[in-house]
Enzyme design. Structure first.
Site, short mmCIF file in Angstrom:
data_model
loop_
_atom_site.label_atom_id
_atom_site.label_comp_id
_atom_site.label_asym_id
_atom_site.label_seq_id
_atom_site.Cartn_x
_atom_site.Cartn_y
_atom_site.Cartn_z
N GLY A 240 36.57 38.35 42.08
CA GLY A 240 36.74 39.39 41.08
C GLY A 240 35.52 40.21 40.73
O GLY A 240 35.65 41.23 40.03
N PRO A 282 34.84 35.15 46.37
CA PRO A 282 34.57 36.59 46.38
C PRO A 282 35.16 37.28 47.62
O PRO A 282 35.12 36.73 48.72
CB PRO A 282 33.04 36.66 46.43
CG PRO A 282 32.62 35.37 47.08
CD PRO A 282 33.66 34.35 46.70
N CYS A 350 53.52 62.52 54.61
CA CYS A 350 54.44 63.48 54.01
C CYS A 350 54.79 63.13 52.57
O CYS A 350 55.96 63.01 52.22
CB CYS A 350 55.71 63.59 54.85
SG CYS A 350 56.55 62.01 54.94
N TYR A 379 39.91 45.72 51.12
CA TYR A 379 41.25 46.25 50.87
C TYR A 379 41.38 47.65 51.48
O TYR A 379 42.05 48.53 50.93
CB TYR A 379 41.56 46.26 49.36
CG TYR A 379 41.28 44.92 48.73
CD1 TYR A 379 42.11 43.84 48.96
CD2 TYR A 379 40.15 44.71 47.93
CE1 TYR A 379 41.83 42.59 48.42
CE2 TYR A 379 39.86 43.46 47.38
CZ TYR A 379 40.72 42.42 47.63
OH TYR A 379 40.44 41.18 47.10
N1 LLP Z 1 41.03 34.84 44.86
C1 LLP Z 1 42.31 35.15 44.58
C2 LLP Z 1 43.27 34.08 44.28
C3 LLP Z 1 42.74 36.50 44.59
O1 LLP Z 1 44.00 36.79 44.33
C4 LLP Z 1 41.79 37.52 44.93
C5 LLP Z 1 42.20 38.92 44.95
C6 LLP Z 1 40.46 37.14 45.22
C7 LLP Z 1 40.13 35.79 45.17
C8 LLP Z 1 39.39 38.12 45.59
O2 LLP Z 1 39.10 39.02 44.58
P1 LLP Z 1 37.88 40.06 44.76
O3 LLP Z 1 36.59 39.27 44.78
O4 LLP Z 1 38.08 40.77 46.04
O5 LLP Z 1 37.99 40.94 43.60
N2 LLP Z 1 44.04 45.52 46.55
C9 LLP Z 1 43.25 45.56 45.34
C10 LLP Z 1 42.62 44.23 44.99
C11 LLP Z 1 43.60 43.07 44.92
C12 LLP Z 1 42.96 41.75 44.65
C13 LLP Z 1 43.92 40.62 44.79
N3 LLP Z 1 43.38 39.33 44.65
C14 LLP Z 1 42.21 46.68 45.46
O6 LLP Z 1 42.15 47.34 46.49
O7 LLP Z 1 41.45 46.92 44.52
#
Ligand code: LLP
Length: 427
Positions: A240, A282, A350, A379
């Site tokens: 996150g 992460p 489109c 992503y």
């Molecule tokens: N752990 C779990 C259980 C998760 O669901 C996620 C992300 C992470 C770790 C990793 O989170 P990060 O460090 O990448 O913030 N598609 C969206 C983001 C969706 C995140 C979903 N879960 C975007 O493009 O912003």
């Protein structure tokens, strides 16, 4: 350029990734194209190791499932957070050891459970109901599955509502007040062994306070679990941590995160007499800024605004359309030129919503210019689609002055893959 992005420089009016000219890459491999800096990826992972020397770091594969990048993450000592049987296959292919994988997910089938059990991979269990299903399956297979419980800590992370995952109203995790009882239930079941707690409060979080709050709530829950006779060997705080997409919106570093959460965990674990392993998951903060997405200008249309139609739309980079997210843009072949006009950059899809950025000040643009969308490593490709008959683009890894294709571009045959025209319709 903003922030310490040492892998991106301007040389002779061109954007370089490490020592490679991005304009030449666009010519050589075609666009759209994802280009990743190996050096930056390794630096980002090492920053986490320095900040959290005693924690396990599981890369969130949903952010980027490129096998070569996963291989580098494995070399750098990362494990993996996977959210599907498919992601599990990919990380095993990349050589991530089974003991450093956590299989997450709020909707796992019996086959998913079976696959994780056979692979001897720990799972995060999202509900009391899933616990019962999983225990049945493990018993049938004559195995014991180590599990963590995904907890809903009810923390508001101040991010886009679609990616806030730890709110009480979100679909994820077991309500905090049910966790101790569920843990006890697991201890009484054959086939499962509860070893810890897991949460993930959301993504692209730009303050450390919500993480500190989550750490405190996880320790409250751990206290209740220990009081109920449970053993907490692992505490997983998910991912996150946000990144600086916008010049005016700085992000905390892994070291800032460590300063916010480690003292809380250390104090409370000492008071409780437990020494669990900390796990982090992460995704974005490891991989987002390693990668640029290159796209070429097809048309500059002077209408009620200046539309720049490029060859990548939300089929290639879905984030702006889905979350109104900002990606910094550099004109790769005019990288030293000052901004001159406002442009709205649109893709070839489109739909009116196929806008990558609105009213962005950029140097004067013309057909064949190459735009680099920064911070596209998380992503980006992983959410790309073939919508509108668009094959997915190639991915290239840069290391020093070397550039190598890690995933070749799809061609039209990818659009037919797996399909057939029914024989009875052939005449
Ligand atoms: N752990 C779990 C259980 C998760 O669901 C996620 C992300 C992470 C770790 C990793 O989170 P990060 O460090 O990448 O913030 N598609 C969206 C983001 C969706 C995140 C979903 N879960 C975007 O493009 O912003």
């Amino acid at each position: 350029m903003f922030g310490p992005k040492s892998h991106l420089t301007t040389r002779d009016n061109h954007l370089f990734i490490e020592d490679v000219d991005s304009v030449l890459l666009a010519q050589q491999y075609g666009t759209p194209l994802y280009v990743t800096s190996e050096r930056r990826l390794r630096e980002n992972i090492r920053a986490y190791h320095r900040a959290f020397p005693h924690a396990d770091k599981y890369f969130a594969v949903k952010a980027n499932g490129n096998l070569t990048l996963l291989r580098i993450a494995a070399q750098e000592g990362m494990g993996a957070d996977v959210f599907s049987a498919g992601e599990l296959s990919v990380v095993r292919m990349a050589g991530i050891p089974q003991e450093k994988i956590l299989y997450n997910g709020n909707s796992k089938s019996e086959m998913d459970h079976e696959m994780a059990i056979q692979a001897n991979v720990r799972m995060s269990v999202d509900s009391r109901e899933e616990l019962e299903h999983l225990a049945e399956t493990a018993k049938r297979l004559g195995r014991e599955a180590e599990i963590l419980f995904r907890v809903n800590p009810d923390v508001s992370p101040k991010t886009h509502p679609k990616i806030a995952t730890g709110l009480r109203s979100s679909k994820f995790g077991i309500p905090a007040e049910q966790v101790a009882e569920t843990y006890q239930r697991a201890m009484s079941l054959e086939g499962v062994k509860p070893v810890g707690l897991h949460c993930h409060i959301g993504s692209q979080i730009l303050e450390t306070a919500p993480f500190a709050e989550a750490a405190g709530k996880m320790m409250d829950i751990a206290t209740a679990v220990v009081a109920a006779g449970g053993e907490v060997q692992r505490i997983d705080l998910g991912g996150g941590l946000g990144i600086q997409y916008h010049p005016d919106l700085p992000a905390p570093t892994p070291a800032d995160l460590a300063a916010a959460i480690l003292p809380i965990l250390q104090d409370r674990c000492r008071d409780l007499g437990i020494a669990p392993k900390l796990i982090l998951e992460p995704g974005r903060s490891i991989v987002a800024d390693t990668t640029v997405m290159l796209t070429s200008v097809n048309v500059v249309k002077r209408a009620h605004v200046n539309f720049v139609a490029v060859d990548a739309g939300f089929n290639v980079l879905a984030r702006p359309m889905l979350y109104d997210s900002y990606h910094h843009v550099i004109v790769a072949n005019k990288a030293a030129q000052a901004a001159q006009e406002k442009y709205t950059v649109v893709g070839p899809i489109c739909e009116t919503g196929d806008v990558l950025t609105k009213d962005r000040q950029l140097p004067a643009l013309a057909r064949s210019d190459v735009l680099a969308f920064l911070d596209a490593g998380a992503y980006g490709f992983s959410m790309a689609s073939q919508y509108n008959g668009q094959p997915r683009p190639a991915e290239v890894l840069v290391c020093g002055d070397k550039a190598e294709v890690t995933r070749r571009a799809e061609d039209a045959s990818a659009l037919f893959a797996g399909q057939r025209i029914l024989p009875r319709l052939m005449f």
